[in-house]
Design an enzyme around this catalytic site. Sequence first.
Site, PDB file in Angstrom:
ATOM      1  N   GLU A  48       0.695  -1.318   0.026  1.00 47.23           N
ATOM      2  CA  GLU A  48      -0.112   0.006  -0.026  1.00 47.23           C
ATOM      3  C   GLU A  48       0.876   1.326   0.033  1.00 47.23           C
ATOM      4  OE1 GLU A  48      -0.869  -2.477   1.576  1.00 47.23           O
ATOM      5  OE2 GLU A  48      -2.837  -3.169   1.014  1.00 47.23           O
ATOM      6  N   HIS A  78     -11.225  -4.299   9.847  1.00 43.00           N
ATOM      7  CA  HIS A  78     -11.424  -4.210   8.371  1.00 43.00           C
ATOM      8  C   HIS A  78     -12.778  -3.127   8.658  1.00 43.00           C
ATOM      9  CE1 HIS A  78      -8.697  -7.420   7.706  1.00 43.00           C
ATOM     10  NE2 HIS A  78      -9.334  -7.429   6.524  1.00 43.00           N
TER      11      HIS A  78
END
Lengths: 327, 337
Positions: free
Chosen positions: A60, A129
Amino acid sequence: MAVLSFREALNQAMTEEMERDDRVFLMGEEVAQYDGAYKVSQGMLKHFGARRVIDTPISEEGFAGIGIGAAMVGLRPIIEFMTFSFSLVAIDQIVNNAANMRYMSGGQFSVPIVFRGSSGMAGSLAATHSHRLEAWYAQIPGLMVLMPATPADAKGLLKAAIRCDDPVVFIEHEVLYPDRGEVPEGEHLVPIGKAEIKRPGNDVTLITYSRSLKVTMAAAEKLAEEGVDAEVIDLRSIRPLDMDTLINSIVKTHRAVIVEEDWPYCGLGAGISDRITRTIFDELDAPILRVASKDAPIPYNKAMEQSMLPSVQRVVEAVNGVVYREV
Amino acid sequence: MAQTQTEAKPIVNRTQAQVWLRQMLLIRRFEERAEMLYQKGNKIGGFFHQYSGQEPVAVGSIGVLREDDYVITAYRDHGHALARGMSARAGMAELLGKVTGCSRGKGGSMHFFDAEKGFLGGHAIVGSHIALAAGVAFAMKYRGEDRVCICYFGDGAINQGSVHEAMNMAALWKLPVIYVVENNMYAMGTSLERSSAVVDLRLRGATAYGIPGFTINGNDIELMAKTTREAAARARAGEGPTFIEAQTYRYKGHSISDPGKYRHRDELDNAVKNDPIVVYENILKQRGWIDDAAIEKMRQDVKAEVEEAIEFAEQSEQPPLSDLYEDITVAPFIPQE
Ligand SMILES: Cc1ncc(C[n+]2csc(CCOP(=O)(O)OP(=O)(O)O)c2C)c(N)n1
């Protein structure tokens, strides 16, 4: 008008923008061969080829930085985070590089990039999440932060984001992806920085965005049955904030409740409430109340998870508080 | 020890060599004078990291790039900026925080930028600009251009996670990027031995990602140039990144506030005795390309240029306070206060 799902509307926005501008490309984990973790980029690899729809390793920070570098020299990347929780790995790039670049270079380099992806709590994914990080990003000067609630706004705002010359954080609520609605074909742009009154009313202003719009609209219907006429404002743009629409509404209703899915402490509603209070204190007939998530990490257990969220009941209770209604 | 210049035949011509010598002298003088302003006049704020001792690395490598290539570096950026042709005026004015500075007084010592020269900045988060370099190279490849991006960083940056992410993708996608690690042996006070499990830095790129790697004496300016030229040719031919470990030495502490006590006295003495600028002067004299009088004249010229830059910087305006809200976004910026 065509009826599209939220995810199809996003796909249409990216496809149209990539067709009209070769500088635009899409990069992220599983966006190409897999068609996107949430299938937002379905069919795009086939349509545009591997030059413009690019699968990355799980890196990322690395690919966020690659997007920023490419944007500095003239491309217009769309960087997909599989979920915004993972953008924390890339936050150095987003804050220190994307947001600061123009300022620190004295206006010489701007970063026309969109960081987009899913976010929010959906189906027992537990704490790692389910983050809602809008308040984090909204605090940073140099970033635009957008959060659409309907398919039409999803398309219009994403097209505007891709054409924006500044870095945009575009947060999509995971549970909205299958939602369907009418979406204008072709050139449909929603301006950045403009809220929309989704339901006019006179007694109280309900300020919300993203998935919480649904809860808030349901609460407004319930309140209407009980004789309270609520105005519902969908912010759409978290930064910049459309203060004019908020002020005009509160000058009419004299009361406000903010419904947000992020955490309460130092949350988005805290900043908005502060601004309203300092701008039009005299217009308020009651303190501004906030309905946010509970101040805890997001639990796995379904019932516990649901209890975190703003609910119709919590919104109605808050409204009762500001209209001083005994029930 | 690293390989040194062995070629009998010089790889540059006389004019080019003189330009390089002058650039090295300019960088050295610029920083010496800036340090005085920092210490005495209290005119320069923030962190100030000197490049003294490392000049051949920037000058030799940037010296073989094309005008349309890109340069990006970390916070020890004065040398790279001047080597790339940024004016001493714009640099000095930035150090003094003036509106005429290369970043309009918003960046300071660690954040020099010059869009016109393809100088993409000094960057002060250690390691984080290395991904930007891969992105710049990605854009070149995306557009089918044969330009390259050269990226400088210190030996301390090599241990950041994003560096590995970026190097992997750059190698995977054969991006035209040249990594130059300036191994000056220390990251602040931490020596390479105390921070890296593997001190042969070349191996990081080579064994993990198959990036061709070279360890060279970065203070040998012509070797620096030659290695970079080959790396650029490789990048332009679509063969992907190159990793150059340029071994060098910084004369000063990490920044002005650091006396550098963690180093051995003779380590520094030895470096200063072999000052790369003096070494290059002697090489050019041996070749009959320059004489003492010409060198002296060059030194005087450079001095005058730096004094003029200081004068310019001091005479320049402060940015108006209203500039606080300028250049935050391209769109009209609405403060959310
Ligand atoms: C992410 C990050 N961590 C720590 C620092 C503080 N810091 C600034 S420079 C530096 C040392 C870096 O050394 P190196 O990369 O070898 O470069 P050199 O100073 O040798 O040129 C440190 C630890 C920083 N700026 N950014």
